[in-house]
Design a protein around this motif. Structure first.
Motif, PDB file in Angstrom:
ATOM      1  N   ARG A   1       0.794  -1.227   0.000  1.00  0.00           N
ATOM      2  CA  ARG A   1       0.000   0.000   0.000  1.00  0.00           C
ATOM      3  C   ARG A   1       0.830   1.284   0.000  1.00  0.00           C
ATOM      4  O   ARG A   1       0.559   2.192  -0.785  1.00  0.00           O
ATOM      5  CB  ARG A   1      -0.966  -0.006   1.173  1.00  0.00           C
TER       6      ARG A   1
ATOM      7  N   ASP B   1      -8.395   1.350   0.285  1.00  0.00           N
ATOM      8  CA  ASP B   1      -8.540   2.630   0.983  1.00  0.00           C
ATOM      9  C   ASP B   1      -9.666   2.638   2.012  1.00  0.00           C
ATOM     10  O   ASP B   1      -9.666   3.478   2.910  1.00  0.00           O
ATOM     11  CB  ASP B   1      -8.784   3.762  -0.020  1.00  0.00           C
ATOM     12  N   SER B   2     -10.641   1.706   1.889  1.00  0.00           N
ATOM     13  CA  SER B   2     -11.831   1.857   2.717  1.00  0.00           C
ATOM     14  C   SER B   2     -12.233   0.646   3.548  1.00  0.00           C
ATOM     15  O   SER B   2     -13.171   0.758   4.332  1.00  0.00           O
ATOM     16  CB  SER B   2     -13.016   2.264   1.831  1.00  0.00           C
ATOM     17  N   THR B   3     -11.569  -0.492   3.404  1.00  0.00           N
ATOM     18  CA  THR B   3     -11.987  -1.659   4.165  1.00  0.00           C
ATOM     19  C   THR B   3     -10.821  -2.209   4.983  1.00  0.00           C
ATOM     20  O   THR B   3      -9.672  -2.095   4.585  1.00  0.00           O
ATOM     21  CB  THR B   3     -12.525  -2.776   3.253  1.00  0.00           C
ATOM     22  N   PRO B   4     -11.143  -2.846   6.105  1.00  0.00           N
ATOM     23  CA  PRO B   4     -10.067  -3.402   6.926  1.00  0.00           C
ATOM     24  C   PRO B   4      -9.411  -4.641   6.307  1.00  0.00           C
ATOM     25  O   PRO B   4      -8.275  -4.958   6.636  1.00  0.00           O
ATOM     26  CB  PRO B   4     -10.771  -3.750   8.247  1.00  0.00           C
ATOM     27  N   ASP B   5     -10.110  -5.334   5.411  1.00  0.00           N
ATOM     28  CA  ASP B   5      -9.557  -6.541   4.794  1.00  0.00           C
ATOM     29  C   ASP B   5      -9.738  -6.468   3.279  1.00  0.00           C
ATOM     30  O   ASP B   5     -10.579  -7.168   2.704  1.00  0.00           O
ATOM     31  CB  ASP B   5     -10.243  -7.790   5.356  1.00  0.00           C
ATOM     32  N   PRO B   6      -8.949  -5.612   2.608  1.00  0.00           N
ATOM     33  CA  PRO B   6      -9.143  -5.419   1.167  1.00  0.00           C
ATOM     34  C   PRO B   6      -8.826  -6.664   0.349  1.00  0.00           C
ATOM     35  O   PRO B   6      -9.310  -6.807  -0.778  1.00  0.00           O
ATOM     36  CB  PRO B   6      -8.194  -4.277   0.829  1.00  0.00           C
TER      37      PRO B   6
ATOM     38  N   ALA C   1     -11.118  -0.517  -2.341  1.00  0.00           N
ATOM     39  CA  ALA C   1     -11.245  -1.453  -1.212  1.00  0.00           C
ATOM     40  C   ALA C   1     -10.065  -1.298  -0.258  1.00  0.00           C
ATOM     41  O   ALA C   1     -10.241  -1.326   0.961  1.00  0.00           O
ATOM     42  CB  ALA C   1     -11.345  -2.891  -1.728  1.00  0.00           C
TER      43      ALA C   1
ATOM     44  N   ARG D   1     -10.039  -9.434   0.602  1.00  0.00           N
ATOM     45  CA  ARG D   1     -11.296 -10.148   0.312  1.00  0.00           C
ATOM     46  C   ARG D   1     -11.885  -9.730  -1.018  1.00  0.00           C
ATOM     47  O   ARG D   1     -12.641 -10.485  -1.623  1.00  0.00           O
ATOM     48  CB  ARG D   1     -12.305  -9.879   1.424  1.00  0.00           C
ATOM     49  N   ALA D   2     -11.541  -8.546  -1.493  1.00  0.00           N
ATOM     50  CA  ALA D   2     -12.090  -8.073  -2.767  1.00  0.00           C
ATOM     51  C   ALA D   2     -11.456  -8.776  -3.967  1.00  0.00           C
ATOM     52  O   ALA D   2     -12.045  -8.812  -5.044  1.00  0.00           O
ATOM     53  CB  ALA D   2     -11.889  -6.561  -2.895  1.00  0.00           C
TER      54      ALA D   2
END
Length: 178
Positions: free
Chosen positions: A97, A156-161, A154, A163-164
């Protein structure tokens, strides 16, 4: 005339990049001073190889693109390889990241060049996958940029990107080759 680098200089450069990658994976944007401490090299040695952090990060990105291109060439015969290559690119985007964030801040022409090199590395495997019926016929190579942008949202906005990744991949590929 290009002067070849000495073997110790090549080892130092590789150690610097490895140390920077280790820091990025930990979520830290590496400073050259921190990289020097981590490698045990002097700051002057690190600065001889990389004038600033951005230069180091761009060198890391170029090396990973070269590795991707090599992997694509090694798997040129396998039409199923594109999915694995794209999954690796996506996993790299999630795990690196700070590097991706820095690449988003480089001047637009440099960003376009990086994206062009990425798509060039994926072009052959993409075409073979599509020809074999693994990849949907209505997907075009530039859609990969859209998918990576979606993944970045994802990140930038989720704790477990991570998964996307399978969700995005499943949207591109047929479940069974046709």
């Amino acid at each position: 005339m290009i002067v070849p680098r000495r073997s110790d200089a090549l080892r130092n450069r590789a150690a610097i990049i490895r140390a920077a990658e280790e820091l990025v994976v930990r979520g830290t944007i590496p400073s050259l001073a921190r990289v020097a401490r981590l490698t045990g090299l002097g700051q002057a040695t690190v600065y001889r190889h990389f004038s600033d952090r951005r230069t180091l990060l761009l060198a890391m990105a170029r090396e990973h693109l070269a590795l991707l291109a090599e992997a694509a060439d090694r798997n040129a015969h396998d039409p199923a390889a594109f999915r694995a290559l794209l999954a690796a690119v996506m996993a790299y985007q999630v795990s690196m990241r700070p590097l991706v964030d820095e690449l988003r801040r480089v001047p637009e022409p440099d960003q376009r060049g990086h994206v062009r090199r990425l798509l060039d590395a994926l072009r052959g495997p993409f075409a073979r996958s599509q020809e074999a019926g693994h990849l949907r016929h209505d997907v075009v190579l530039n859609d990969i940029v859209v998918v990576l942008t979606m993944l970045q949202a994802a990140v930038d906005s989720t704790p477990d990107p991570g998964r996307a990744i399978p969700v995005l991949l499943d949207g591109l590929f047929h479940q069974e080759p046709r």
